[in-house]
Design a protein around this motif. Structure first.
Motif, short mmCIF file in Angstrom:
data_model
loop_
_atom_site.label_atom_id
_atom_site.label_comp_id
_atom_site.label_asym_id
_atom_site.label_seq_id
_atom_site.Cartn_x
_atom_site.Cartn_y
_atom_site.Cartn_z
N PHE A 32 43.40 40.11 34.16
CA PHE A 32 42.01 39.92 33.74
C PHE A 32 41.43 38.86 34.68
CE2 PHE A 32 38.91 37.48 31.15
CZ PHE A 32 37.92 38.45 31.18
N PRO A 33 40.40 39.22 35.47
CA PRO A 33 39.96 38.36 36.56
C PRO A 33 38.56 37.73 36.40
CG PRO A 33 39.45 40.62 37.09
CD PRO A 33 39.86 40.59 35.64
N PRO A 34 38.35 36.86 35.43
CA PRO A 34 37.01 36.30 35.26
C PRO A 34 36.67 35.29 36.36
CG PRO A 34 38.54 35.15 33.83
CD PRO A 34 39.31 36.28 34.46
N GLU A 35 35.41 35.27 36.71
CA GLU A 35 34.94 34.17 37.56
C GLU A 35 34.62 33.01 36.62
OE1 GLU A 35 31.52 34.94 40.04
OE2 GLU A 35 31.66 32.94 40.92
N GLY A 43 31.18 41.52 26.36
CA GLY A 43 31.48 42.49 27.42
C GLY A 43 32.84 42.20 28.03
N HIS A 44 33.12 40.92 28.25
CA HIS A 44 34.44 40.55 28.78
C HIS A 44 35.54 40.95 27.80
CE1 HIS A 44 32.03 37.49 31.14
NE2 HIS A 44 32.66 38.15 32.08
N LYS A 46 35.70 43.50 26.06
CA LYS A 46 36.03 44.91 26.29
C LYS A 46 37.06 45.02 27.42
CE LYS A 46 34.11 49.42 27.22
NZ LYS A 46 32.95 50.29 27.34
N ALA A 47 36.85 44.24 28.49
CA ALA A 47 37.80 44.25 29.61
C ALA A 47 39.14 43.63 29.19
CB ALA A 47 37.20 43.49 30.79
N ILE A 229 41.97 47.11 36.78
CA ILE A 229 40.93 47.81 36.00
C ILE A 229 39.66 46.98 35.97
CG2 ILE A 229 40.45 48.91 33.78
CD1 ILE A 229 43.60 48.74 33.34
N CYS A 230 38.55 47.62 36.29
CA CYS A 230 37.28 46.90 36.30
C CYS A 230 36.17 47.83 35.82
CB CYS A 230 36.99 46.36 37.69
SG CYS A 230 36.96 47.65 38.93
N THR A 231 34.94 47.43 36.03
CA THR A 231 33.81 48.21 35.50
C THR A 231 33.21 49.11 36.58
OG1 THR A 231 32.71 46.07 35.65
CG2 THR A 231 33.18 46.89 33.46
N PHE A 234 32.01 48.91 40.38
CA PHE A 234 32.95 48.72 41.49
C PHE A 234 33.50 50.02 42.07
CE2 PHE A 234 32.98 44.61 39.37
CZ PHE A 234 32.75 43.78 40.45
N PHE A 260 35.89 51.60 34.20
CA PHE A 260 35.34 52.11 32.93
C PHE A 260 33.92 51.55 32.75
CE2 PHE A 260 37.56 48.15 31.79
CZ PHE A 260 36.54 47.46 31.14
N ARG A 262 30.74 49.53 31.45
CA ARG A 262 30.44 48.19 30.94
C ARG A 262 29.96 48.27 29.51
NH1 ARG A 262 29.52 44.25 34.93
NH2 ARG A 262 28.53 42.78 33.53
N LEU A 263 30.12 47.20 28.78
CA LEU A 263 29.52 47.12 27.46
C LEU A 263 28.12 46.52 27.56
CD1 LEU A 263 29.44 47.15 24.37
CD2 LEU A 263 30.68 44.98 24.39
N SER A 271 24.77 38.93 30.76
CA SER A 271 24.96 38.43 32.11
C SER A 271 25.10 36.91 32.03
CB SER A 271 23.76 38.82 32.97
OG SER A 271 23.39 37.76 33.82
#
Ligand code: ATP
Ligand code: MG
Length: 563
Positions: A32-35, A43-44, A46-47, A229-231, A234, A260, A262-263, A271
């Protein structure tokens, strides 16, 4: 729904196929790669449910990787909150990594690209570079610096890193194909100069920082990620993701990117940039404002981790973008609380009720926490001569369709207590009612034989001298329009001006115990949920102290979610 065996989502199907084919020797690794440039939002989640869920389900590992390649926007505050929120949601990572752990490796890789003639230093401005990109149907224009000799590129890139070149003056670009139909191949930027902000981890060690496309795939490769896995946004980056790795990978192993939808949820924004603006400008009370779609905001609002995960489970994963009705989220939290939140009486617009024929000092009434479920516990309420009831539950001159209190012989039950009949009231000259008078039937107490007598209405009450004042914060949707992100103009002007209403109400004394300082577990307060009868689900807020009780309304009782 909850008990049914859910069918596999399309990414689980891919994973099962890979396992069946023996890919990567059956190893499953996600990340899981959050900035770290803001707090996590739903939304995150969901990821997170996807990344951690795949690892859990297939005996793999999911690592947490902070995608910290832009020191201008990043901060340790965010690193800490992200970890706290993931754990609160009930997930555990294998390792914590940082993209900045790979700055050295990535820098060496960039040097290698330059030496192999695959990268060059461009001195044009960002605007010039953008203008030359072309369109998907027209090729771009080559930069005048594209064919700079290799040793000059090397020297300049090192000068960039040494702090000899001003921010914005030069970038390192990959030399790929200015006519490629995929715009991301038209000499994408690999590195830019950032000298104005130290990095939260590496300090001032670096003056050049890799761009997302040059960092993400490589980081996946270095770590051994199998399914990245990303949204969906990408999808168009995926060929470049593969290209960069193919340039240097010396093994057969490759990470693969899957995407997949985005939510997006109605009446809110998802955002971090916009949420940060709301926080900075004081348009909400903070990242954890209960109106925010952040994990900490939802937690403060009273959403349990279980309810949030259940919501993600309901919406599922697809390959088409869409919008989810906020009503579904609220429906999910109601379902979660319906069977667990103890009921209490809370009076929002109180008027005094005096029971004229009541003689005693008062008596204790024992009521189920949840009606009809004695196994879920009970609470004690004090009943006495002077009570508060809702102003709207009394009407002096009522017609036959009003079933609550009104003089004229109509019987009404006080919740869990006695049957009463109104006899009259006191009024101010302007008509405001100050006191309602009634008599009670001593043989009608709930739980006794006389307690079975039916009335058309039951009303709530609290005892005047022992009830406690509570600040109730009632929330509505944060934005006035369904999709603020799709509207022209300034999104801040679309905020719902009535998203917060503060009401002082009176609640029964059993809530006294909430006034003890809130227990904090790892900095996260425990959620104490109640249903305030007829008013909705409420949770104690951390602003509560020994003298002042504060509750947030998690959700009203009315469910307007249509299946
Ligand atoms: P934002 O635009 O809010 O900053 P982001 O995508 O830039 O979001 P990251 O921190 O880069 O945020 O995201 C970490 C992971 O969470 C990524 O894999 C991203 O795809 C995923 N993610 C972010 N927002 C959503 C969303 N609304 N729905 C599903 N996944 C999301
Ligand atoms: Mg981002």
């Amino acid at each position: 729904m909850e008990n049914e065996e859910k069918s596999l989502n399309f990414i689980e199907q891919i994973v099962e196929k890979d396992l069946a084919e023996g890919k990567n020797n059956g190893r499953i690794q996600t990340r899981f790669p959050p900035e770290p440039n803001g707090y996590l939002h739903i939304g995150h989640v969901k990821a997170i449910c996807m990344d951690f869920g795949i690892a859990e389900r297939y005996n793999g590992v999911c690592n947490l990787r902070f995608d910290d390649t832009n020191p201008v926007k990043e901060d340790v505050e965010y690193v800490d909150s992200i970890q706290q929120d993931i754990q609160w949601l009930g997930f555990q990572w294998g390792n914590v990594y940082y993209a900045s752990d790979y700055f050295e490796k990535l820098y060496d890789l960039a040097i290698r690209f330059i030496k192999e003639g695959k990268a060059y230093v461009d001195e044009q401005t960002a605007e010039q570079i953008a203008e030359q990109k072309g369109t998907p149907t027209e090729p771009g224009v080559a930069s005048p610096f594209r064919d700079r000799p290799i040793d000059e590129n090397l020297r300049l890139f090192q000068a960039m890193q040494n702090g000899e070149i001003e921010e914005g003056r030069m970038v390192l670009r990959a030399k790929i194909d200015m006519a490629n139909p995929n715009m991301h191949f038209r000499d994408p930027i690999m590195y830019r100069i950032i000298t104005s902000h130290p990095h939260h981890k590496t300090g001032t060690r670096w003056n050049v920082y890799p761009m997302y496309d040059f960092a993400h795939g490589q980081s996946d490769y270095f770590e051994g990620v199998t399914h990245s896995i990303c949204t969906l946004e990408f999808v168009v980056h995926r060929p470049l993701y593969d290209y960069f790795i193919d340039q240097f990978a010396d093994s057969d192993y490759r990470p693969h990117q899957y995407e997949f939808n985005r939510l997006n949820i109605t009446y809110t924004v998802m955002s971090k940039r916009k949420m940060l603006q709301l926080v900075r400008e004081g348009l909400v009370r903070g990242w954890d404002d209960p109106r925010m779609p952040t994990v900490c905001g939802l937690r403060r609002r009273g959403y349990s981790a279980h309810a949030i995960r259940e919501f993600i489970n309901k919406i599922g994963y697809t390959k088409v973008e869409g919008m989810i009705d906020l009503g579904l989220l609220e429906h999910t939290v109601r379902e979660d609380l319906k069977e667990t939140a103890p009921r209490v009486c809370a009076i929002f617009d109180p008027v005094k009720l005096v029971i004229t024929n009541y003689q005693g000092e008062g008596e204790t009434i024992v009521a189920d926490n949840i009606d009809g479920h004695p196994e879920l516990g009970s609470r004690e309420m004090l009943f006495a001569k002077e009570l508060y009831i809702e102003r709207g539950d009394f009407m002096q001159n009522a017609d036959k369709n009003f079933f609550r209190l009104s003089p004229g012989g109509r019987e009404v039950r006080l919740k869990s207590a006695y049957i009463i009949q109104a006899t009259g009231c006191d009024q101010l000259p302007d008509g405001t009612i100050t006191t309602v008078y009634a008599t009670y039937d001593p043989n009608s107490k709930s739980g006794t034989e006389g307690g079975n007598r039916k009335t058309k209405a039951t009303i709530n009450w609290v005892e005047c001298n022992t009830c406690i004042d509570v600040e109730a914060r009632l929330y509505d949707r944060l934005f006035a329009v369904e999709n603020p992100s799709a509207e022209e103009g300034d999104f801040r002007e679309l905020l719902n001006p009535n998203s917060l209403k503060v009401v002082n109400c009176k609640v029964e004394s059993s809530l006294q115990r909430e006034m003890q300082a809130l227990p904090l577990k790892n900095g996260v307060h425990e959620q104490h949920h109640y249903q305030f009868l007829k008013q909705g689900y409420f949770v104690v807020d951390p602003d509560t102290d020994a003298n002042h009780l504060v509750f947030n309304r998690t959700a009203s009782l009315k469910d307007n979610w249509q299946k």
